[in-house]
Motif scaffolding. Structure first.
Motif, PDB file in Angstrom:
ATOM      1  N   VAL A 165     -16.250 -16.022 -34.207  1.00  0.00           N
ATOM      2  CA  VAL A 165     -16.706 -16.230 -32.692  1.00  0.00           C
ATOM      3  C   VAL A 165     -16.579 -14.545 -32.225  1.00  0.00           C
ATOM      4  O   VAL A 165     -17.366 -14.110 -31.601  1.00  0.00           O
ATOM      5  CB  VAL A 165     -15.855 -17.170 -31.994  1.00  0.00           C
ATOM      6  CG1 VAL A 165     -15.967 -16.912 -30.430  1.00  0.00           C
ATOM      7  CG2 VAL A 165     -16.372 -18.578 -32.291  1.00  0.00           C
ATOM      8  N   TYR A 166     -15.254 -13.909 -32.717  1.00  0.00           N
ATOM      9  CA  TYR A 166     -15.097 -12.590 -32.287  1.00  0.00           C
ATOM     10  C   TYR A 166     -16.105 -11.855 -32.816  1.00  0.00           C
ATOM     11  O   TYR A 166     -16.324 -10.874 -32.234  1.00  0.00           O
ATOM     12  CB  TYR A 166     -13.583 -12.223 -32.323  1.00  0.00           C
ATOM     13  CG  TYR A 166     -12.541 -13.019 -31.543  1.00  0.00           C
ATOM     14  CD1 TYR A 166     -12.921 -13.161 -30.131  1.00  0.00           C
ATOM     15  CD2 TYR A 166     -11.324 -13.640 -32.202  1.00  0.00           C
ATOM     16  CE1 TYR A 166     -11.888 -13.811 -29.613  1.00  0.00           C
ATOM     17  CE2 TYR A 166     -10.557 -14.078 -31.402  1.00  0.00           C
ATOM     18  CZ  TYR A 166     -10.867 -14.245 -29.928  1.00  0.00           C
ATOM     19  OH  TYR A 166      -9.656 -14.825 -29.171  1.00  0.00           O
ATOM     20  N   VAL A 175     -27.493 -13.664 -36.685  1.00  0.00           N
ATOM     21  CA  VAL A 175     -27.184 -14.495 -37.873  1.00  0.00           C
ATOM     22  C   VAL A 175     -25.947 -15.233 -37.679  1.00  0.00           C
ATOM     23  O   VAL A 175     -25.698 -16.452 -37.911  1.00  0.00           O
ATOM     24  CB  VAL A 175     -27.121 -13.539 -39.187  1.00  0.00           C
ATOM     25  CG1 VAL A 175     -26.582 -14.376 -40.425  1.00  0.00           C
ATOM     26  CG2 VAL A 175     -28.525 -12.917 -39.500  1.00  0.00           C
ATOM     27  N   ILE A 176     -24.758 -14.428 -37.277  1.00  0.00           N
ATOM     28  CA  ILE A 176     -23.383 -15.026 -36.868  1.00  0.00           C
ATOM     29  C   ILE A 176     -23.822 -16.146 -35.812  1.00  0.00           C
ATOM     30  O   ILE A 176     -23.265 -17.466 -35.883  1.00  0.00           O
ATOM     31  CB  ILE A 176     -22.408 -14.177 -36.492  1.00  0.00           C
ATOM     32  CG1 ILE A 176     -22.383 -12.822 -37.470  1.00  0.00           C
ATOM     33  CG2 ILE A 176     -21.166 -14.823 -36.135  1.00  0.00           C
ATOM     34  CD1 ILE A 176     -21.701 -11.933 -37.194  1.00  0.00           C
ATOM     35  N   LYS A 177     -24.509 -15.782 -34.586  1.00  0.00           N
ATOM     36  CA  LYS A 177     -24.897 -16.507 -33.588  1.00  0.00           C
ATOM     37  C   LYS A 177     -25.423 -17.809 -34.332  1.00  0.00           C
ATOM     38  O   LYS A 177     -24.947 -19.024 -33.769  1.00  0.00           O
ATOM     39  CB  LYS A 177     -25.629 -16.071 -32.608  1.00  0.00           C
ATOM     40  CG  LYS A 177     -26.009 -16.973 -31.520  1.00  0.00           C
ATOM     41  CD  LYS A 177     -26.935 -16.271 -30.509  1.00  0.00           C
ATOM     42  CE  LYS A 177     -27.292 -17.333 -29.204  1.00  0.00           C
ATOM     43  NZ  LYS A 177     -28.063 -16.421 -28.101  1.00  0.00           N
ATOM     44  N   THR A 178     -26.404 -17.904 -35.003  1.00  0.00           N
ATOM     45  CA  THR A 178     -27.227 -19.038 -35.747  1.00  0.00           C
ATOM     46  C   THR A 178     -26.158 -19.898 -36.323  1.00  0.00           C
ATOM     47  O   THR A 178     -26.227 -21.098 -36.300  1.00  0.00           O
ATOM     48  CB  THR A 178     -28.422 -18.726 -36.530  1.00  0.00           C
ATOM     49  OG1 THR A 178     -29.304 -17.849 -35.666  1.00  0.00           O
ATOM     50  CG2 THR A 178     -29.222 -19.770 -37.006  1.00  0.00           C
ATOM     51  N   ASP A 179     -25.485 -19.313 -36.994  1.00  0.00           N
ATOM     52  CA  ASP A 179     -24.321 -20.087 -38.049  1.00  0.00           C
ATOM     53  C   ASP A 179     -23.492 -20.804 -36.949  1.00  0.00           C
ATOM     54  O   ASP A 179     -23.327 -21.966 -37.119  1.00  0.00           O
ATOM     55  CB  ASP A 179     -23.450 -19.084 -38.701  1.00  0.00           C
ATOM     56  CG  ASP A 179     -22.483 -19.745 -39.548  1.00  0.00           C
ATOM     57  OD1 ASP A 179     -22.514 -20.817 -40.247  1.00  0.00           O
ATOM     58  OD2 ASP A 179     -21.212 -19.359 -39.265  1.00  0.00           O
ATOM     59  N   LEU A 180     -22.783 -20.007 -36.029  1.00  0.00           N
ATOM     60  CA  LEU A 180     -21.912 -20.942 -34.948  1.00  0.00           C
ATOM     61  C   LEU A 180     -22.731 -21.961 -34.158  1.00  0.00           C
ATOM     62  O   LEU A 180     -22.133 -23.089 -34.326  1.00  0.00           O
ATOM     63  CB  LEU A 180     -21.415 -19.587 -34.147  1.00  0.00           C
ATOM     64  CG  LEU A 180     -20.387 -18.633 -34.323  1.00  0.00           C
ATOM     65  CD1 LEU A 180     -20.206 -17.825 -33.438  1.00  0.00           C
ATOM     66  CD2 LEU A 180     -19.042 -19.316 -34.853  1.00  0.00           C
ATOM     67  N   ILE A 181     -24.010 -21.671 -33.758  1.00  0.00           N
ATOM     68  CA  ILE A 181     -24.767 -23.045 -33.194  1.00  0.00           C
ATOM     69  C   ILE A 181     -24.719 -24.084 -34.057  1.00  0.00           C
ATOM     70  O   ILE A 181     -24.698 -25.018 -33.818  1.00  0.00           O
ATOM     71  CB  ILE A 181     -25.955 -22.226 -32.350  1.00  0.00           C
ATOM     72  CG1 ILE A 181     -25.544 -21.212 -31.463  1.00  0.00           C
ATOM     73  CG2 ILE A 181     -26.533 -23.357 -31.943  1.00  0.00           C
ATOM     74  CD1 ILE A 181     -26.876 -20.468 -30.733  1.00  0.00           C
ATOM     75  N   THR A 182     -25.391 -23.684 -35.323  1.00  0.00           N
ATOM     76  CA  THR A 182     -25.870 -24.736 -36.202  1.00  0.00           C
ATOM     77  C   THR A 182     -24.521 -25.584 -36.951  1.00  0.00           C
ATOM     78  O   THR A 182     -24.790 -26.755 -37.040  1.00  0.00           O
ATOM     79  CB  THR A 182     -26.406 -24.050 -37.569  1.00  0.00           C
ATOM     80  OG1 THR A 182     -27.695 -23.154 -36.760  1.00  0.00           O
ATOM     81  CG2 THR A 182     -27.172 -25.107 -38.399  1.00  0.00           C
ATOM     82  N   GLN A 192     -16.399 -22.337 -25.287  1.00  0.00           N
ATOM     83  CA  GLN A 192     -15.748 -21.532 -23.900  1.00  0.00           C
ATOM     84  C   GLN A 192     -16.604 -20.324 -23.739  1.00  0.00           C
ATOM     85  O   GLN A 192     -16.477 -19.907 -22.670  1.00  0.00           O
ATOM     86  CB  GLN A 192     -14.546 -21.349 -24.710  1.00  0.00           C
ATOM     87  CG  GLN A 192     -13.562 -20.321 -23.649  1.00  0.00           C
ATOM     88  CD  GLN A 192     -12.184 -19.995 -24.190  1.00  0.00           C
ATOM     89  OE1 GLN A 192     -11.446 -20.839 -24.574  1.00  0.00           O
ATOM     90  NE2 GLN A 192     -11.749 -18.797 -24.015  1.00  0.00           N
ATOM     91  N   PHE A 193     -17.142 -19.696 -24.962  1.00  0.00           N
ATOM     92  CA  PHE A 193     -17.889 -18.427 -24.730  1.00  0.00           C
ATOM     93  C   PHE A 193     -19.066 -18.863 -24.477  1.00  0.00           C
ATOM     94  O   PHE A 193     -20.025 -17.809 -24.502  1.00  0.00           O
ATOM     95  CB  PHE A 193     -17.370 -17.624 -25.941  1.00  0.00           C
ATOM     96  CG  PHE A 193     -15.921 -17.023 -25.963  1.00  0.00           C
ATOM     97  CD1 PHE A 193     -15.857 -16.185 -25.132  1.00  0.00           C
ATOM     98  CD2 PHE A 193     -15.206 -17.491 -26.973  1.00  0.00           C
ATOM     99  CE1 PHE A 193     -14.490 -15.404 -25.089  1.00  0.00           C
ATOM    100  CE2 PHE A 193     -13.726 -16.873 -26.886  1.00  0.00           C
ATOM    101  CZ  PHE A 193     -13.477 -15.927 -26.128  1.00  0.00           C
ATOM    102  N   GLU A 194     -19.629 -20.061 -24.562  1.00  0.00           N
ATOM    103  CA  GLU A 194     -20.925 -20.345 -24.123  1.00  0.00           C
ATOM    104  C   GLU A 194     -22.048 -19.747 -25.030  1.00  0.00           C
ATOM    105  O   GLU A 194     -22.816 -19.481 -24.638  1.00  0.00           O
ATOM    106  CB  GLU A 194     -21.260 -20.131 -22.839  1.00  0.00           C
ATOM    107  CG  GLU A 194     -20.430 -20.676 -21.667  1.00  0.00           C
ATOM    108  CD  GLU A 194     -20.742 -20.705 -20.243  1.00  0.00           C
ATOM    109  OE1 GLU A 194     -21.362 -19.694 -20.063  1.00  0.00           O
ATOM    110  OE2 GLU A 194     -20.155 -21.190 -19.200  1.00  0.00           O
ATOM    111  N   ILE A 195     -21.648 -19.987 -26.127  1.00  0.00           N
ATOM    112  CA  ILE A 195     -22.590 -19.491 -27.349  1.00  0.00           C
ATOM    113  C   ILE A 195     -23.692 -20.426 -27.590  1.00  0.00           C
ATOM    114  O   ILE A 195     -23.398 -21.495 -28.180  1.00  0.00           O
ATOM    115  CB  ILE A 195     -21.818 -19.202 -28.542  1.00  0.00           C
ATOM    116  CG1 ILE A 195     -20.674 -18.116 -28.344  1.00  0.00           C
ATOM    117  CG2 ILE A 195     -22.896 -18.615 -29.634  1.00  0.00           C
ATOM    118  CD1 ILE A 195     -19.893 -17.709 -29.604  1.00  0.00           C
ATOM    119  N   LYS A 196     -25.074 -20.150 -27.226  1.00  0.00           N
ATOM    120  CA  LYS A 196     -26.127 -21.019 -27.340  1.00  0.00           C
ATOM    121  C   LYS A 196     -27.193 -20.339 -27.969  1.00  0.00           C
ATOM    122  O   LYS A 196     -27.486 -19.488 -27.530  1.00  0.00           O
ATOM    123  CB  LYS A 196     -26.216 -21.549 -25.983  1.00  0.00           C
ATOM    124  CG  LYS A 196     -25.221 -22.528 -25.197  1.00  0.00           C
ATOM    125  CD  LYS A 196     -25.568 -22.844 -24.053  1.00  0.00           C
ATOM    126  CE  LYS A 196     -24.381 -23.409 -23.030  1.00  0.00           C
ATOM    127  NZ  LYS A 196     -24.601 -23.774 -21.922  1.00  0.00           N
TER     128      LYS A 196
END
Length: 196
Positions: A165-166, A175-182, A192-196
């Motif tokens: 996340v950091y 790529v990191i965002k996709t991993d976190l969302i998926t 909390q950080f509203e990663i969408k």
């Protein structure tokens, strides 16, 4: 537990007034160092798994009990690691309780000392210490050093959701965002950080 918090407060106050080397040597002199005893190391790993890595981010009731048991036993090996960790936690909670910003210099120094001690004793640093050290450096505006600690942490712990996340928040890497969302959309930090 109140008594414990008061003691920690005075420890943290005393620690901040001393140079790093003197502070570490003082704690080391008051504990038995044993690189085979991983009670404190394992406790921090449990804390991390429950409070930071899990989706809910909540501690089970057994963790405070384990902390208190290890703290109360003056014969606990590597006890100074627990004292340093508790001083850090105390500083964060005390400042948050009164709505003040934490002393980032104190945070950075203490996390640097703690990382050094874990590396020195176990030749490994718990993921929790990487996270706290990153947060301290980032909050203090030491962005290059924070990024370095983040990269070291991710090298050692590539599956750490908080570190991912950091990493995303700093890099905005898709790529990191996709991993976190998926793979981690239900994690409390992703929410909390509203990663969408």
């Amino acid at each position: 537990m109140k008594k414990l918090i008061i003691i920690i407060f005075f420890i943290s106050f005393k620690m901040f007034s001393q140079p790093n080397e003197e502070r570490i040597n003082q704690f080391r002199s008051e504990t038995k160092i044993d690189n085979q005893d991983k009670a404190i190391y394992n406790l921090l790993d449990e804390f991390y798994a429950q409070a930071l890595q899990s989706d809910l981010g909540e501690l089970n009731a057994d963790i405070p009990k384990k902390i208190d048991k290890l703290y109360q036993n003056r014969k606990t090996k590597n006890r100074h690691l627990l004292l340093m960790y508790m001083a850090y936690q105390n500083h964060i909670s005390q400042t948050a309780a009164v709505g003040k910003k934490p002393n980032t210099k104190f945070q950075v120094e203490l996390m640097t000392d703690l990382a050094y001690e874990f590396k020195n004793i176990y030749n490994k640093i718990p993921v929790l210490i990487y996270i706290y050290k990153f947060e301290a450096l980032d909050t203090s505006g030491q962005n290059e050093e924070a990024a370095k600690v983040l990269n070291e942490g991710l090298t050692e712990y590539p599956d750490s959701i908080p570190l991912k996340v950091y990493n995303f928040l700093i890099s905005k890497d898709e790529v990191i965002k996709t991993d976190l969302i998926t793979n981690h959309s239900n994690h409390w930090m992703v929410k909390q950080f509203e990663i969408k």
